[in-house]
Design an enzyme around this catalytic site. Structure first.
Site, short mmCIF file in Angstrom:
data_model
loop_
_atom_site.label_atom_id
_atom_site.label_comp_id
_atom_site.label_asym_id
_atom_site.label_seq_id
_atom_site.Cartn_x
_atom_site.Cartn_y
_atom_site.Cartn_z
N HIS A 1 30.97 41.12 31.47
CA HIS A 1 32.38 40.63 31.81
C HIS A 1 32.61 41.21 33.13
O HIS A 1 33.30 42.31 33.39
CB HIS A 1 33.57 41.12 30.90
CG HIS A 1 34.87 40.46 31.11
ND1 HIS A 1 35.96 41.15 32.09
CD2 HIS A 1 35.66 39.29 30.87
CE1 HIS A 1 36.81 40.55 32.21
NE2 HIS A 1 36.72 39.64 31.46
N PHE A 2 32.20 40.78 34.45
CA PHE A 2 31.52 39.37 34.48
C PHE A 2 30.05 40.07 35.14
O PHE A 2 30.05 40.93 35.77
CB PHE A 2 32.16 38.40 35.39
CG PHE A 2 33.37 38.17 34.84
CD1 PHE A 2 33.71 36.88 33.96
CD2 PHE A 2 34.64 38.65 35.20
CE1 PHE A 2 34.95 36.68 33.59
CE2 PHE A 2 36.02 38.37 34.66
CZ PHE A 2 35.89 37.13 34.07
#
EC number: 4.2.1.59
Length: 171
Positions: free
Chosen positions: A69-70
């Site tokens: 993420h991410f």
């Protein structure tokens, strides 16, 4: 006299159901446990005089959520900080003697004004209880702030957590 701070090992024991007794409040186990220690818990402290909890989470670039993420833009999901605040309200209710298992019931308003990235060293959660109900319904309502290295980055108003006995959960 109640304990006023908790180590990581004590929080893990709470996650195994060893702190407040069978069928009562538990914290999640890692990786969903979103703090490493509770540095302060008081039954009559905080902004509203109804209770206060402060906890800390040590951040390092190897934490599980940064890898996904991410990709190429690592940031702790804001929902994990929100969940940590619910976890702390539930812990407060168990610490206060409330029976039952904790469940998040909602939040009035959440604002995100910053983020937790791998360069942050410490996240601090500050929970001010506004209302504590200890009747057939056991519920805490609180405001919370999440800080990254001392800078406020999330704010939640009216976090709601309830404790429910096995009988209440079955109906």
């Amino acid at each position: 006299m109640q304990q006023s701070s908790y180590t990581f090992d004590e929080l893990l024991a709470c996650g195994r159901g060893e702190m407040f007794g069978p069928g009562n409040a538990q914290l999640p186990a890692p990786p969903m446990l979103m703090f490493d220690r509770i540095v302060r818990i008081e039954s009559d402290g905080g902004k509203y005089g109804k209770g206060y909890v402060e906890a800390e989470f040590d951040i390092n670039p190897d934490l599980w959520f940064f890898a996904c993420h991410f990709i190429g833009d690592p940031v702790m999901p804001g929902c994990l900080g929100l969940d940590a605040m619910w976890q702390l309200v539930g812990f407060f209710l168990g610490w206060s003697g409330g029976p039952g298992r904790g469940r998040a019931l909602g939040v009035g308003e959440v604002k995100f004004t910053g983020q937790v990235t791998p360069d942050v060293k410490r996240v601090t959660y500050k929970i001010d209880l506004k209302r504590v109900i200890m009747r057939k319904l056991v519920m805490g309502i609180a405001d919370g702030v999440v800080e990254a290295d001392g800078k406020p980055i999330y704010e939640a108003k009216d976090l709601k957590v309830g404790l429910f006995t096995a009988e209440q959960m079955a109906s």
